[in-house]
Design an enzyme around this catalytic site. Structure first.
Site, mmCIF file in Angstrom:
data_model
loop_
_atom_site.group_PDB
_atom_site.id
_atom_site.type_symbol
_atom_site.label_atom_id
_atom_site.label_comp_id
_atom_site.label_asym_id
_atom_site.label_seq_id
_atom_site.Cartn_x
_atom_site.Cartn_y
_atom_site.Cartn_z
ATOM 1 C CB THR A 179 -0.011 -0.625 -0.180
ATOM 2 O OG1 THR A 179 0.111 0.735 -0.634
ATOM 3 C CG2 THR A 179 -1.440 -0.860 0.278
ATOM 4 C CB THR A 277 7.674 4.112 -4.533
ATOM 5 O OG1 THR A 277 8.185 3.997 -3.194
ATOM 6 C CG2 THR A 277 8.635 4.935 -5.381
ATOM 7 C CD GLU A 278 2.111 3.569 -1.143
ATOM 8 O OE1 GLU A 278 2.363 2.511 -0.516
ATOM 9 O OE2 GLU A 278 1.842 4.644 -0.584
ATOM 10 C CB VAL A 279 6.598 -2.150 -3.177
ATOM 11 C CG1 VAL A 279 7.479 -1.342 -4.113
ATOM 12 C CG2 VAL A 279 7.108 -2.046 -1.750
#
Length: 312
Positions: A179, A277-279
């Site tokens: 993101t 996943t969101e980093v």
């Protein structure tokens, strides 16, 4: 919470795009980096340790770009009786650490798990999106809303067909995403303009979080992934409403979506253990390299949990 204007230079507010607006958007897109150099060249160097499979092609030369071979890597000692784990990256091509996290996992950790599992990694599902730094494909279709049958996006359709044919039991699928601040400066306004709607969610979490499947949340699995990631980077806190990106928190660092209903890549395989996943690479408290390492840590945390709970 970050707030941006929903104004977008293409189209008229409240009116969904037609062919003219979509063509205007496509005409603004340019190549900014190389899938062939950044991804395929790395894949070629991994061919000694993994089987490289071309599972499809995106015929995008007609749009003035390239025809992109779609590749995945799989463990050489593939056996149908072994459980299979899948890692996907670059479903949204602009999300850089998803692509490079998948490649880094292959370079550093994947061989540690090939005795226990069949390992399959598709590092860049949307190479045109990677090169042009886009969420959509040239038809303004979001591949990560297209894991449906029939699929409106060839990026999704071709990996779906391949995975459906591999046989055996798929126990885990981790889909790698980011993101970014450009979600607010470009992608959310573009989405609102394309669909003729008003965007009212501008939240960008500062840190790493997960999107689980509301139909099978696998809370302990999600926690194992987060515990591994927390050794590398910080986990995102909920906003003042107890939400992340407008969705109520299911557990610390986790929100849940119905993956199959919304055509998300997490619904690709029907695996027992799935997560997205969101980093946040634009965080003041993380670097792009830490984001890549966080993606690898997420995969490893998930694999270690599954290995302990499947008898593998």
């Amino acid at each position: 919470m970050t707030t941006e204007s929903s104004t977008y230079p293409i189209g008229r507010p409240g009116v969904p795009w037609g062919a003219e607006e979509k063509n205007a958007w496509l005409n603004e897109q340019t190549q900014k980096r190389s899938y062939f150099y950044d991804v395929l060249a790395v894949v070629e160097r991994l061919a000694e340790d993994f089987d490289v499979v071309q599972y499809g092609e995106l015929a995008y030369a007609e749009y003035g770009f390239a025809d992109y071979p779609l590749v995945l890597l799989k463990s050489k000692n593939w056996q149908l009786e072994k459980p299979t784990v899948i890692v996907t990256g670059g479903v949204h091509g602009y999300e850089t650490s998803g692509v490079h996290g998948a490649l880094r996992f292959l370079q550093t950790e994947a061989l540690n798990y090939t005795e226990q599992f069949n390992v399959l990694v598709a590092p860049c599902i949307s190479p045109w999106g990677y090169e042009t730094i886009n969420r959509w494909n040239p038809e303004t279709t979001d591949p990560n809303r297209s894991f449906l049958r029939p699929s409106p996006a060839p990026e999704a359709a071709q990996i779906m067909d391949y995975v459906a044919a591999i046989g055996g039991k798929i126990v885990m699928h981790i889909d790698l995403h980011e993101t970014t601040d450009t979600d607010n400066s470009e992608f959310r306004p573009a989405l609102a303009a394309r669909d003729g709607i008003v965007n009212d969610n501008w939240n960008i979490p500062d840190g790493f979080y997960l999107v689980g499947d509301s139909q099978d949340p696998a809370a302990a699995f999600q926690k194992s992934v987060l515990d591994s990631v927390a050794k590398v980077t910080h986990i995102a806190e909920a906003d003042e409403s107890g939400k992340l990106i407008g969705v109520p928190l299911a557990q610390f660092g986790v929100i849940n979506y119905d993956g199959k209903k919304y055509g998300l890549c997490m619904g690709l395989s029907g695996a027992e253990y799935v997560t997205t996943t969101e980093v946040y690479p634009d965080s003041a408290n993380a670097t792009p390299e830490e984001c890549i390492q966080a993606q690898v840590a997420a995969i490893v945390g998930g694999l270690n949990y599954v290995a302990a709970h499947t008898g593998s």
